[in-house]
Design a protein around this motif. Structure first.
Motif, PDB file in Angstrom:
ATOM      1  N   LYS A   1      -6.582  14.318 -25.885  1.00  0.00           N
ATOM      2  CA  LYS A   1      -7.830  14.136 -25.130  1.00  0.00           C
ATOM      3  C   LYS A   1      -7.704  14.693 -23.718  1.00  0.00           C
ATOM      4  O   LYS A   1      -6.601  15.013 -23.257  1.00  0.00           O
ATOM      5  CB  LYS A   1      -8.225  12.663 -25.091  1.00  0.00           C
ATOM      6  N   THR A   2      -8.861  14.791 -23.062  1.00  0.00           N
ATOM      7  CA  THR A   2      -8.901  15.164 -21.654  1.00  0.00           C
ATOM      8  C   THR A   2      -8.979  13.877 -20.847  1.00  0.00           C
ATOM      9  O   THR A   2      -9.770  13.000 -21.171  1.00  0.00           O
ATOM     10  CB  THR A   2     -10.137  16.042 -21.367  1.00  0.00           C
ATOM     11  N   VAL A   3      -8.124  13.769 -19.839  1.00  0.00           N
ATOM     12  CA  VAL A   3      -8.083  12.545 -19.043  1.00  0.00           C
ATOM     13  C   VAL A   3      -9.045  12.687 -17.853  1.00  0.00           C
ATOM     14  O   VAL A   3      -9.047  13.719 -17.181  1.00  0.00           O
ATOM     15  CB  VAL A   3      -6.643  12.294 -18.538  1.00  0.00           C
ATOM     16  N   ALA A   4      -9.874  11.653 -17.626  1.00  0.00           N
ATOM     17  CA  ALA A   4     -10.841  11.699 -16.512  1.00  0.00           C
ATOM     18  C   ALA A   4     -10.087  11.801 -15.193  1.00  0.00           C
ATOM     19  O   ALA A   4      -9.295  10.921 -14.842  1.00  0.00           O
ATOM     20  CB  ALA A   4     -11.725  10.461 -16.531  1.00  0.00           C
ATOM     21  N   ARG A   5     -10.342  12.872 -14.465  1.00  0.00           N
ATOM     22  CA  ARG A   5      -9.550  13.167 -13.279  1.00  0.00           C
ATOM     23  C   ARG A   5      -9.892  12.261 -12.090  1.00  0.00           C
ATOM     24  O   ARG A   5      -9.056  12.015 -11.235  1.00  0.00           O
ATOM     25  CB  ARG A   5      -9.782  14.636 -12.924  1.00  0.00           C
ATOM     26  N   ASP A   6     -11.144  11.780 -12.041  1.00  0.00           N
ATOM     27  CA  ASP A   6     -11.547  11.008 -10.851  1.00  0.00           C
ATOM     28  C   ASP A   6     -10.839   9.659 -10.748  1.00  0.00           C
ATOM     29  O   ASP A   6     -10.922   9.005  -9.715  1.00  0.00           O
ATOM     30  CB  ASP A   6     -13.073  10.848 -10.786  1.00  0.00           C
ATOM     31  N   ALA A   7     -10.150   9.243 -11.803  1.00  0.00           N
ATOM     32  CA  ALA A   7      -9.434   7.966 -11.726  1.00  0.00           C
ATOM     33  C   ALA A   7      -7.928   8.180 -11.533  1.00  0.00           C
ATOM     34  O   ALA A   7      -7.156   7.228 -11.580  1.00  0.00           O
ATOM     35  CB  ALA A   7      -9.677   7.157 -12.995  1.00  0.00           C
TER      36      ALA A   7
ATOM     37  N   ALA B   1       0.829  -1.210   0.000  1.00  0.00           N
ATOM     38  CA  ALA B   1       0.000   0.000   0.000  1.00  0.00           C
ATOM     39  C   ALA B   1       0.861   1.256   0.000  1.00  0.00           C
ATOM     40  O   ALA B   1       2.021   1.235   0.436  1.00  0.00           O
ATOM     41  CB  ALA B   1      -0.920   0.011   1.226  1.00  0.00           C
ATOM     42  N   ALA B   2       0.253   2.328  -0.493  1.00  0.00           N
ATOM     43  CA  ALA B   2       0.909   3.637  -0.490  1.00  0.00           C
ATOM     44  C   ALA B   2      -0.152   4.711  -0.345  1.00  0.00           C
ATOM     45  O   ALA B   2      -1.292   4.522  -0.770  1.00  0.00           O
ATOM     46  CB  ALA B   2       1.692   3.844  -1.784  1.00  0.00           C
ATOM     47  N   PRO B   3       0.218   5.853   0.252  1.00  0.00           N
ATOM     48  CA  PRO B   3      -0.723   6.967   0.315  1.00  0.00           C
ATOM     49  C   PRO B   3      -0.798   7.698  -1.030  1.00  0.00           C
ATOM     50  O   PRO B   3       0.196   7.747  -1.765  1.00  0.00           O
ATOM     51  CB  PRO B   3      -0.124   7.873   1.394  1.00  0.00           C
ATOM     52  N   ALA B   4      -1.971   8.255  -1.311  1.00  0.00           N
ATOM     53  CA  ALA B   4      -2.137   9.012  -2.556  1.00  0.00           C
ATOM     54  C   ALA B   4      -3.139  10.135  -2.319  1.00  0.00           C
ATOM     55  O   ALA B   4      -3.994  10.039  -1.436  1.00  0.00           O
ATOM     56  CB  ALA B   4      -2.623   8.088  -3.669  1.00  0.00           C
ATOM     57  N   VAL B   5      -3.020  11.180  -3.114  1.00  0.00           N
ATOM     58  CA  VAL B   5      -3.978  12.295  -3.015  1.00  0.00           C
ATOM     59  C   VAL B   5      -4.597  12.537  -4.392  1.00  0.00           C
ATOM     60  O   VAL B   5      -3.999  12.221  -5.426  1.00  0.00           O
ATOM     61  CB  VAL B   5      -3.307  13.604  -2.501  1.00  0.00           C
ATOM     62  N   ALA B   6      -5.812  13.109  -4.373  1.00  0.00           N
ATOM     63  CA  ALA B   6      -6.510  13.392  -5.631  1.00  0.00           C
ATOM     64  C   ALA B   6      -5.712  14.413  -6.442  1.00  0.00           C
ATOM     65  O   ALA B   6      -5.062  15.293  -5.891  1.00  0.00           O
ATOM     66  CB  ALA B   6      -7.900  13.925  -5.326  1.00  0.00           C
ATOM     67  N   VAL B   7      -5.775  14.264  -7.743  1.00  0.00           N
ATOM     68  CA  VAL B   7      -5.093  15.207  -8.635  1.00  0.00           C
ATOM     69  C   VAL B   7      -6.008  16.415  -8.830  1.00  0.00           C
ATOM     70  O   VAL B   7      -7.129  16.269  -9.274  1.00  0.00           O
ATOM     71  CB  VAL B   7      -4.788  14.511  -9.985  1.00  0.00           C
ATOM     72  N   PRO B   8      -5.537  17.606  -8.448  1.00  0.00           N
ATOM     73  CA  PRO B   8      -6.437  18.757  -8.460  1.00  0.00           C
ATOM     74  C   PRO B   8      -6.572  19.442  -9.823  1.00  0.00           C
ATOM     75  O   PRO B   8      -7.406  20.309  -9.998  1.00  0.00           O
ATOM     76  CB  PRO B   8      -5.775  19.709  -7.456  1.00  0.00           C
ATOM     77  N   TRP B   9      -5.748  19.064 -10.771  1.00  0.00           N
ATOM     78  CA  TRP B   9      -5.701  19.807 -12.032  1.00  0.00           C
ATOM     79  C   TRP B   9      -6.559  19.155 -13.104  1.00  0.00           C
ATOM     80  O   TRP B   9      -6.858  17.967 -13.049  1.00  0.00           O
ATOM     81  CB  TRP B   9      -4.255  19.887 -12.542  1.00  0.00           C
ATOM     82  N   THR B  10      -6.919  19.937 -14.113  1.00  0.00           N
ATOM     83  CA  THR B  10      -7.495  19.352 -15.325  1.00  0.00           C
ATOM     84  C   THR B  10      -6.333  18.892 -16.190  1.00  0.00           C
ATOM     85  O   THR B  10      -5.419  19.667 -16.471  1.00  0.00           O
ATOM     86  CB  THR B  10      -8.344  20.401 -16.067  1.00  0.00           C
ATOM     87  N   ILE B  11      -6.373  17.621 -16.560  1.00  0.00           N
ATOM     88  CA  ILE B  11      -5.235  17.024 -17.260  1.00  0.00           C
ATOM     89  C   ILE B  11      -5.586  16.770 -18.728  1.00  0.00           C
ATOM     90  O   ILE B  11      -6.595  16.147 -19.033  1.00  0.00           O
ATOM     91  CB  ILE B  11      -4.841  15.667 -16.610  1.00  0.00           C
ATOM     92  N   LYS B  12      -4.745  17.270 -19.605  1.00  0.00           N
ATOM     93  CA  LYS B  12      -4.890  17.007 -21.044  1.00  0.00           C
ATOM     94  C   LYS B  12      -3.775  16.069 -21.482  1.00  0.00           C
ATOM     95  O   LYS B  12      -2.646  16.167 -20.982  1.00  0.00           O
ATOM     96  CB  LYS B  12      -4.756  18.304 -21.849  1.00  0.00           C
ATOM     97  N   GLN B  13      -4.089  15.220 -22.427  1.00  0.00           N
ATOM     98  CA  GLN B  13      -3.045  14.378 -22.998  1.00  0.00           C
ATOM     99  C   GLN B  13      -2.632  14.961 -24.344  1.00  0.00           C
ATOM    100  O   GLN B  13      -3.488  15.278 -25.172  1.00  0.00           O
ATOM    101  CB  GLN B  13      -3.577  12.958 -23.172  1.00  0.00           C
ATOM    102  N   ALA B  14      -1.335  15.125 -24.546  1.00  0.00           N
ATOM    103  CA  ALA B  14      -0.783  15.624 -25.807  1.00  0.00           C
ATOM    104  C   ALA B  14       0.652  15.134 -25.882  1.00  0.00           C
ATOM    105  O   ALA B  14       1.334  15.099 -24.866  1.00  0.00           O
ATOM    106  CB  ALA B  14      -0.824  17.142 -25.839  1.00  0.00           C
ATOM    107  N   SER B  15       1.102  14.737 -27.058  1.00  0.00           N
ATOM    108  CA  SER B  15       2.491  14.263 -27.074  1.00  0.00           C
ATOM    109  C   SER B  15       3.452  15.366 -27.430  1.00  0.00           C
ATOM    110  O   SER B  15       3.117  16.310 -28.132  1.00  0.00           O
ATOM    111  CB  SER B  15       2.663  13.059 -27.999  1.00  0.00           C
TER     112      SER B  15
END
Ligand code: CTP
Ligand code: MG
Length: 255
Positions: A178-184, A155-169
């Motif tokens: 695309k926009t990556v679903a933040r809740d996952a 196990a490890a601790p983790a925190v929610a990602v607060p930003w809106t994340i876009k995928q681009a190379s």
């Protein structure tokens, strides 16, 4: 709860910080000493292995678990600097060379962890790997991560990602894919706690170059093992840039 060994990877080069970050003063106590203190206050900490830069000091006796301090102060290297920073905190100093050992690290974080892991005695069932650059870890966080590790295997601790994340190379400017679903998405913290033998085996089986391994649970995932996340703590920040050190000072002042 079982006893565990603590591995602190501390062999990085602080490139983004711009100066050796682990020896910086943080409200009167060096960053690395603050990362060690919560663990030496616990009865279930068996030993603490600190992976230090593999410079001339560290290679003076790489086969030994406790690297004796060289008498010649002129040979000061980065490992020596860490030793000095650790010695500035009396509770830590008392255990240097005893419960706390400095071991040579490696060229990547994963190799630093591996170097320390191979030195954990076989009768110690659990290891907690904690970034030496996370000086604000709390007992509650260690407790709940350990409890989840014992229940699920790792196990490890983790925190929610607060930003809106876009995928681009590629480097910017770049077209949005695309926009990556933040809740996952979860941002990982340390300590990451797992069984010593499982992690050793996962290292043995890993076919990827070590620079692609950015955390310790990833090795278990690659080996097909379960890994769980528990609630992290927004205050358990990693010192990466000088701004992080300022934030840590502020967080400590409010404790
Ligand atoms: N680390 C390590 N061995 C390495 C690289 C990193 O033990 N070869 C450790 C660092 O000392 C740190 C932790 O892993 O405690 C997390 O790494 P990071 O925050 O990236 O620290 P640095 O690698 O030192 O910083 P930078 O990437 O900016 O150089
Ligand atoms: Mg790094």
């Amino acid at each position: 709860m079982p006893r565990f060994a603590v591995i602190l990877p501390a062999a990085g080069s602080s490139a983004r910080f711009g100066a050796p970050k682990l020896v910086q003063d943080l409200a009167g106590i060096p960053v690395i000493a603050r990362a060690v203190l919560p663990f030496i206050q616990r009865a279930d900490t068996h030993q603490i292995l600190i992976a230090t830069p593999n410079d001339p000091f560290a290679t003076a006796g790489p086969s030994q678990q406790n690297l004796a301090r060289l008498d010649n102060r002129l040979s000061a290297g980065r490992a020596n600097e860490l030793w000095d920073a650790l010695s500035r905190e009396p509770a830590v100093k008392n255990r240097l060379g005893g419960q706390i050992a400095l071991v040579p690290g490696g060229p990547t974080r994963a190799e630093s962890v591996w170097s320390a892991l191979r030195r954990v005695p076989a009768d110690v069932e659990w290891v907690a790997i904690h970034d030496a650059a996370r000086p604000l870890v709390s007992q509650d966080l260690i407790d709940r991560t350990l409890a989840a590790a014992v229940e699920h295997g790792a196990a490890a601790p983790a925190v929610a990602v607060p930003w809106t994340i876009k995928q681009a190379s590629g480097p910017l400017p770049a077209r949005v894919e695309k926009t990556v679903a933040r809740d996952a998405l979860w941002a990982l913290q340390t300590p990451q706690i797992m069984r010593r033998d499982r992690l050793l085996r996962a290292f043995d089986e890993c076919i990827y170059p070590m620079q692609h391994i950015t955390d310790d649970l990833q090795l278990l995932e690659l080996a097909g093992e379960q890994a769980w996340l528990v609630a992290g703590d927004e205050r358990n920040i990693k010192i990466t840039t000088p701004q992080d050190l300022m934030l840590a000072e502020t967080l400590l002042a409010r404790r």
